[in-house]
Write a protein that holds these residues in place. Structure first.
Motif, PDB file in Angstrom:
ATOM      1  N   HIS A  97       0.811  -1.218   0.000  1.00 56.30           N
ATOM      2  CA  HIS A  97       0.000   0.000   0.000  1.00 56.30           C
ATOM      3  C   HIS A  97       0.847   1.271   0.000  1.00 56.30           C
ATOM      4  N   ALA A  98       2.037   1.204   0.635  1.00 60.52           N
ATOM      5  CA  ALA A  98       2.865   2.409   0.753  1.00 60.52           C
ATOM      6  C   ALA A  98       3.653   2.713  -0.522  1.00 60.52           C
ATOM      7  N   ASP A  99       3.678   1.768  -1.456  1.00 59.95           N
ATOM      8  CA  ASP A  99       4.432   1.977  -2.707  1.00 59.95           C
ATOM      9  C   ASP A  99       3.511   2.637  -3.733  1.00 59.95           C
ATOM     10  N   LEU A 100       3.278   3.924  -3.536  1.00 61.56           N
ATOM     11  CA  LEU A 100       2.248   4.610  -4.339  1.00 61.56           C
ATOM     12  C   LEU A 100       2.577   4.594  -5.829  1.00 61.56           C
ATOM     13  N   ILE A 145     -19.552 -10.349  -6.795  1.00 56.67           N
ATOM     14  CA  ILE A 145     -18.569 -10.847  -5.821  1.00 56.67           C
ATOM     15  C   ILE A 145     -17.543  -9.737  -5.544  1.00 56.67           C
ATOM     16  N   GLY A 146     -17.606  -9.217  -4.345  1.00 54.54           N
ATOM     17  CA  GLY A 146     -16.688  -8.158  -3.925  1.00 54.54           C
ATOM     18  C   GLY A 146     -15.587  -8.733  -3.065  1.00 54.54           C
ATOM     19  N   THR A 147     -15.257  -8.058  -1.967  1.00 55.97           N
ATOM     20  CA  THR A 147     -14.221  -8.556  -1.054  1.00 55.97           C
ATOM     21  C   THR A 147     -14.315  -7.842   0.284  1.00 55.97           C
ATOM     22  N   HIS A 148     -13.876  -8.541   1.346  1.00 57.35           N
ATOM     23  CA  HIS A 148     -13.790  -7.913   2.676  1.00 57.35           C
ATOM     24  C   HIS A 148     -12.885  -6.686   2.611  1.00 57.35           C
ATOM     25  N   ALA A 149     -11.909  -6.714   1.667  1.00 61.18           N
ATOM     26  CA  ALA A 149     -10.940  -5.613   1.559  1.00 61.18           C
ATOM     27  C   ALA A 149     -11.584  -4.336   1.020  1.00 61.18           C
ATOM     28  N   ALA A 150     -12.830  -4.450   0.556  1.00 62.48           N
ATOM     29  CA  ALA A 150     -13.558  -3.267   0.111  1.00 62.48           C
ATOM     30  C   ALA A 150     -14.408  -2.691   1.233  1.00 62.48           C
ATOM     31  N   VAL A 151     -14.428  -3.408   2.370  1.00 63.64           N
ATOM     32  CA  VAL A 151     -15.219  -2.961   3.513  1.00 63.64           C
ATOM     33  C   VAL A 151     -14.292  -2.362   4.576  1.00 63.64           C
ATOM     34  N   ARG A 152     -13.122  -2.986   4.753  1.00 58.52           N
ATOM     35  CA  ARG A 152     -12.136  -2.490   5.709  1.00 58.52           C
ATOM     36  C   ARG A 152     -10.896  -2.042   4.918  1.00 58.52           C
ATOM     37  N   PRO A 153     -10.066  -1.161   5.489  1.00 53.01           N
ATOM     38  CA  PRO A 153      -8.886  -0.698   4.742  1.00 53.01           C
ATOM     39  C   PRO A 153      -7.781  -1.756   4.711  1.00 53.01           C
ATOM     40  N   LYS A 154      -8.005  -2.817   3.940  1.00 51.53           N
ATOM     41  CA  LYS A 154      -7.090  -3.972   3.855  1.00 51.53           C
ATOM     42  C   LYS A 154      -6.906  -4.316   2.379  1.00 51.53           C
ATOM     43  N   GLY A 155      -6.259  -5.463   2.140  1.00 50.43           N
ATOM     44  CA  GLY A 155      -6.245  -6.003   0.781  1.00 50.43           C
ATOM     45  C   GLY A 155      -4.894  -5.983   0.119  1.00 50.43           C
ATOM     46  N   TYR A 160      -6.966  -2.562  -6.143  1.00 52.34           N
ATOM     47  CA  TYR A 160      -7.893  -3.700  -6.091  1.00 52.34           C
ATOM     48  C   TYR A 160      -9.012  -3.415  -5.096  1.00 52.34           C
ATOM     49  N   ALA A 161      -8.637  -3.015  -3.867  1.00 49.48           N
ATOM     50  CA  ALA A 161      -9.651  -2.792  -2.831  1.00 49.48           C
ATOM     51  C   ALA A 161     -10.612  -1.676  -3.241  1.00 49.48           C
ATOM     52  N   ALA A 162     -10.071  -0.619  -3.823  1.00 43.43           N
ATOM     53  CA  ALA A 162     -10.928   0.520  -4.207  1.00 43.43           C
ATOM     54  C   ALA A 162     -11.849   0.148  -5.369  1.00 43.43           C
ATOM     55  N   SER A 163     -11.344  -0.685  -6.295  1.00 50.71           N
ATOM     56  CA  SER A 163     -12.216  -1.084  -7.414  1.00 50.71           C
ATOM     57  C   SER A 163     -13.376  -1.929  -6.898  1.00 50.71           C
ATOM     58  N   LYS A 164     -13.106  -2.797  -5.924  1.00 50.78           N
ATOM     59  CA  LYS A 164     -14.183  -3.625  -5.370  1.00 50.78           C
ATOM     60  C   LYS A 164     -15.118  -2.775  -4.497  1.00 50.78           C
ATOM     61  N   GLY A 190     -13.761 -13.097   2.656  1.00 49.05           N
ATOM     62  CA  GLY A 190     -12.423 -12.891   3.195  1.00 49.05           C
ATOM     63  C   GLY A 190     -11.470 -13.724   2.361  1.00 49.05           C
ATOM     64  N   LEU A 191     -10.541 -14.421   2.991  1.00 51.46           N
ATOM     65  CA  LEU A 191      -9.607 -15.248   2.217  1.00 51.46           C
ATOM     66  C   LEU A 191     -10.283 -16.561   1.820  1.00 51.46           C
ATOM     67  N   VAL A 192     -10.193 -16.886   0.529  1.00 51.00           N
ATOM     68  CA  VAL A 192     -10.781 -18.124   0.015  1.00 51.00           C
ATOM     69  C   VAL A 192      -9.675 -18.926  -0.659  1.00 51.00           C
ATOM     70  N   ASP A 193      -9.706 -20.226  -0.440  1.00 47.58           N
ATOM     71  CA  ASP A 193      -8.677 -21.125  -0.973  1.00 47.58           C
ATOM     72  C   ASP A 193      -8.930 -21.373  -2.465  1.00 47.58           C
ATOM     73  N   THR A 194      -8.361 -20.530  -3.317  1.00 48.63           N
ATOM     74  CA  THR A 194      -8.552 -20.625  -4.771  1.00 48.63           C
ATOM     75  C   THR A 194      -7.216 -20.344  -5.465  1.00 48.63           C
TER      76      THR A 194
END
Ligand code: NAD
Length: 249
Positions: A97-100, A145-155, A160-164, A190-194
């Protein structure tokens, strides 16, 4: 394979692997005529189609809006109706995230093209068919299909997180706009084994140790939830988080 007369038709994008394949398999078991989708040529995906129990496979690169439009046109030409659309195909990119500067405009555009604009084009192209489906007595249904990373500041990365997150918000706005004919809901795993999460060792460690459910999700966990939202005729505009409770910690 021909669509059985009166069968409800479901399209699941990105469904030759992972979560999409599990949702497609589940909907086929639930009696849907399922059309699966991927980027490979039709002959290369025949084994996937047969294993999933889908009636058809259509290829399209969803980074190209023209191919996304053609996907719906081809489905309607071959099957005549569409009742359920699952926007599952998505791409992730891992950038600290810090590597803008690594999150270049090209990376942003790719994430927006595949994760937001493609689902939008598919919904826009499918709207008329989904409204016709609603005339048969049940509302039609879209699952994004979104992601938990679009709900909390993670990912894996901010693009990716902002697009979701954009996909999540579009889900709510579309639910309001398309009701009562078409329900629109999201699932935020959240994390899915895929294949997508292969090598995300730190995330596996986190889920296995810190999440209340003490494990990552299997694709079937997400497919069960998508199938429940599809079976229900009332819920709309919800983004259901399926992260084994990690967001509570
Ligand atoms: P996956 O890699 O098995 O599936 C992604 C699918 O999307 C693949 O079939 C791929 O071919 C398809 N796809 C990607 N870009 C495409 C394009 N340009 N055109 C056409 N198809 C394209 O991974 P998965 O984990 O099953 O991912 C499914 C969805 O779940 C994705 O939207 C992903 O963002 C989301 N998700 C996954 C996880 C996870 O931990 N695996 C977590 C949260 C959300």
């Amino acid at each position: 394979m021909p669509t059985p007369p009166d069968a409800r038709v479901a399209l699941v994008t990105g469904s030759t692997s992972g979560i999409g394949a599990a949702i497609a398999r589940r909907l086929a078991r639930d009696g849907y005529a399922v059309v699966i989708h991927g980027r490979r040529a039709r002959s290369d995906a025949e084994a996937n189609r047969a294993e999933i129990g889908a009636v058809d496979y259509i290829a399209a690169d969803l980074a190209d809006a023209a191919q996304a439009s053609r996907l719906i046109a081809e489905l309607l030409q071959r099957h005549g109706r569409l009742d359920v659309l699952v926007n599952n195909a998505g791409e992730s990119v891992r950038i600290p995230h810090a590597d803008l500067k690594a999150a270049t405009p090209a990376v942003w555009r790719r994430m927006m093209d595949v994760n937001v604009i493609a689902p939008w084009v598919l919904v826009a192209e499918a709207e008329a068919a989904l409204r016709r489906s609603a005339e048969t007595g049940r509302p039609a249904c879209i699952i994004n299909i979104g992601t938990h990373a679009a709900v909390r500041p993670k990912g894996g990365s901010i693009p990716y997180a902002a697009s979701k997150a954009a996909l999540h918000h579009a889900t709510r706005l579309l639910a309001l706009t398309l009701a009562p004919a078409i329900r629109v809901n999201g699932v935020a795993p959240g994390l899915v084994d895929t294949p997508m999460s292969a090598g995300w060792d730190a995330a596996y460690e986190l889920w296995n140790t810190r999440s209340p459910m003490k494990r990552v999700a299997q694709p079937d966990d997400i497919a069960d939830l998508a199938a429940a939202l599809i079976a229900n005729d009332y819920v709309t505009g919800e983004i259901v988080i399926a992260d084994g409770g990690l967001n509570l910690t």
